[in-house]
Every structure is written in structure tokens, then in C-alpha cells.
Design a protein around this motif. Structure first.
Motif, mmCIF file in Angstrom:
data_model
loop_
_atom_site.group_PDB
_atom_site.id
_atom_site.type_symbol
_atom_site.label_atom_id
_atom_site.label_comp_id
_atom_site.label_asym_id
_atom_site.label_seq_id
_atom_site.Cartn_x
_atom_site.Cartn_y
_atom_site.Cartn_z
ATOM 1 N N PHE A 92 0.831 -1.203 0.000
ATOM 2 C CA PHE A 92 0.000 0.000 0.000
ATOM 3 C C PHE A 92 0.865 1.253 0.000
ATOM 4 O O PHE A 92 0.632 2.180 -0.791
ATOM 5 C CB PHE A 92 -0.934 -0.008 1.209
ATOM 6 C CG PHE A 92 -1.498 1.330 1.563
ATOM 7 C CD1 PHE A 92 -2.456 1.922 0.756
ATOM 8 C CD2 PHE A 92 -1.079 1.999 2.701
ATOM 9 C CE1 PHE A 92 -2.978 3.167 1.073
ATOM 10 C CE2 PHE A 92 -1.598 3.233 3.027
ATOM 11 C CZ PHE A 92 -2.540 3.821 2.213
ATOM 12 N N CYS A 95 2.582 1.564 -3.419
ATOM 13 C CA CYS A 95 1.646 1.989 -4.476
ATOM 14 C C CYS A 95 1.280 3.459 -4.327
ATOM 15 O O CYS A 95 1.236 4.191 -5.324
ATOM 16 C CB CYS A 95 0.385 1.131 -4.461
ATOM 17 S SG CYS A 95 0.631 -0.516 -5.116
ATOM 18 N N SER A 96 1.021 3.897 -3.100
ATOM 19 C CA SER A 96 0.676 5.306 -2.876
ATOM 20 C C SER A 96 1.809 6.219 -3.325
ATOM 21 O O SER A 96 1.587 7.213 -4.031
ATOM 22 C CB SER A 96 0.384 5.554 -1.393
ATOM 23 O OG SER A 96 -0.724 4.821 -0.959
ATOM 24 N N ILE A 99 2.286 6.144 -7.231
ATOM 25 C CA ILE A 99 1.294 6.980 -7.906
ATOM 26 C C ILE A 99 1.676 8.456 -7.766
ATOM 27 O O ILE A 99 1.616 9.220 -8.731
ATOM 28 C CB ILE A 99 -0.122 6.707 -7.351
ATOM 29 C CG1 ILE A 99 -0.572 5.296 -7.728
ATOM 30 C CG2 ILE A 99 -1.121 7.747 -7.857
ATOM 31 C CD1 ILE A 99 -1.801 4.803 -6.972
ATOM 32 N N PRO A 154 -3.279 10.125 -4.288
ATOM 33 C CA PRO A 154 -2.619 8.833 -4.447
ATOM 34 C C PRO A 154 -2.970 7.819 -3.358
ATOM 35 O O PRO A 154 -3.058 6.622 -3.637
ATOM 36 C CB PRO A 154 -1.129 9.191 -4.409
ATOM 37 C CG PRO A 154 -1.077 10.575 -4.960
ATOM 38 C CD PRO A 154 -2.334 11.239 -4.430
ATOM 39 N N SER A 158 -4.647 4.276 -4.219
ATOM 40 C CA SER A 158 -4.029 3.038 -3.767
ATOM 41 C C SER A 158 -5.028 2.166 -2.999
ATOM 42 O O SER A 158 -5.057 0.950 -3.169
ATOM 43 C CB SER A 158 -2.810 3.343 -2.894
ATOM 44 O OG SER A 158 -2.137 2.162 -2.541
ATOM 45 N N TYR A 162 -6.417 -1.584 -3.999
ATOM 46 C CA TYR A 162 -6.521 -2.706 -3.067
ATOM 47 C C TYR A 162 -7.933 -3.294 -3.104
ATOM 48 O O TYR A 162 -8.105 -4.510 -3.219
ATOM 49 C CB TYR A 162 -6.159 -2.276 -1.648
ATOM 50 C CG TYR A 162 -6.531 -3.312 -0.626
ATOM 51 C CD1 TYR A 162 -5.794 -4.476 -0.490
ATOM 52 C CD2 TYR A 162 -7.662 -3.139 0.173
ATOM 53 C CE1 TYR A 162 -6.158 -5.455 0.428
ATOM 54 C CE2 TYR A 162 -8.024 -4.098 1.096
ATOM 55 C CZ TYR A 162 -7.272 -5.252 1.215
ATOM 56 O OH TYR A 162 -7.652 -6.220 2.117
#
Length: 167
Positions: A92, A95-96, A99, A154, A158, A162
């Protein structure tokens, strides 16, 4: 998770308008998340929420300390991380931030400042390596201070990835 998405959407509104995330939204996300984890897993669930939130914030604290992330961003990432299964927290966060990095690259290219920012980053890292001291990243930067990236967007994306089963 629906409540988290609503809170993250509200955080986006404030973040993009005022460039800050109100503490009451982060607190609301944390209280609801802890309550949800406690409902699902009892006291161990509530403790897991706070442990995951603390882990996320501890990992991001160095970036806050040098001015790379705002305090609201770090707190919001921590609160959101508490909602996820433990094995997904690092994904997580990755990904955040990925982005946010992609948005940042597009923003720099559109403004024509990509080369300038890479040169500043290189000079900053060279200074850190030579002096062994971390300084505020934007302090003494070239030209105007950029507004940066609002991380609430972002973070929301994210979480949606998920929920959509991407990770």
C-alpha cells in the motif's frame, strides 16, 4: 473500508484546495478504523490497527523530517494503513508513493522543470553524502518553491486498487 474511502475523498477536497489535511479527518479515520478492527478482531485487532499505523508513520517519518512529506500526509497514510491486512501495508505504501511519483513526473514535464529538479536532487544528495547531514530538501532550492504533490489523491487511488483486487 467504505468509510475510509469517504474520509479520503473529503481529505482530497481539503488537500487540493488548502494544501493541508485537517487533523479531525485523520482522527476520524483512525477512530473508525480502530473500531472496525476491534469489532472484527477484538483487542488484538485494535492493537494491530495501531501497530500498522505506527509502522507506516515510522517508515515515512524520515521523509517528513527532511520536508519531503507533510505531517498530514504521514498521518493519513498511517491511518489508512491500519485498515489493511498486515501483509499489504508495505505494498500500500509503495503503491501510494509510486502513484505520487508518477503524478510528480507528469507535473514536472508539463512545467518543463524536470531537468532542473533532477539537478537539484543530485546536488542535494551529493551534499548529504559529503557532509553526512540531512537538511530540509526544499531549503535553498532553485527558483520558486513548488507546491508539491497532494498525497491524499494517491492514497485514495491506492486504497481503491486494493479494493479492486490489484494487490
Amino acid at each position: 473500508m467504505a468509510a475510509l474511502c469517504v474520509i479520503l475523498t473529503a481529505a482530497c477536497g481539503y488537500d487540493y484546495r488548502d494544501n493541508r489535511i485537517p487533523n479531525y479527518l485523520v482522527l476520524l479515520a483512525a477512530v473508525l478504523g480502530m473500531g472496525w478492527q476491534a469489532w472484527d478482531g477484538g483487542v488484538p485487532g485494535a492493537l494491530a490497527f495501531w501497530g500498522q499505523a505506527a509502522l507506516a508513520m515510522a517508515l515515512l517519518y524520515p521523509f517528513f523530517k527532511i520536508g519531503g512529506l507533510g505531517a498530514g500526509d504521514v498521518k493519513l497514510l498511517g491511518a489508512a494503513a491500519g485498515y489493511l491486512p498486515f501483509g499489504k501495508v508495505l505494498i500500500f505504501l509503495f503503491c501510494s508513493l509510486l502513484i505520487a511519483a508518477m503524478i510528480s513526473l507528469v507535473k514536472m514535464c508539463r512545467k518543463g522543470i524536470f531537468r532542473q529538479r533532477v539537478q537539484y536532487l543530485s546536488a542535494y544528495l551529493k551534499d548529504v553524502m559529503l557532509t553526512g547531514e540531512w537538511k530540509l530538501y526544499q531549503a535553498g532550492g532553485t527558483g520558486e518553491k513548488s507546491r508539491g504533490i497532494c498525497l491524499s489523491g494517491p492514497i485514495l487511488l491506492s486504497v481503491l486498487l486494493y479494493l479492486g483486487g490489484v494487490y
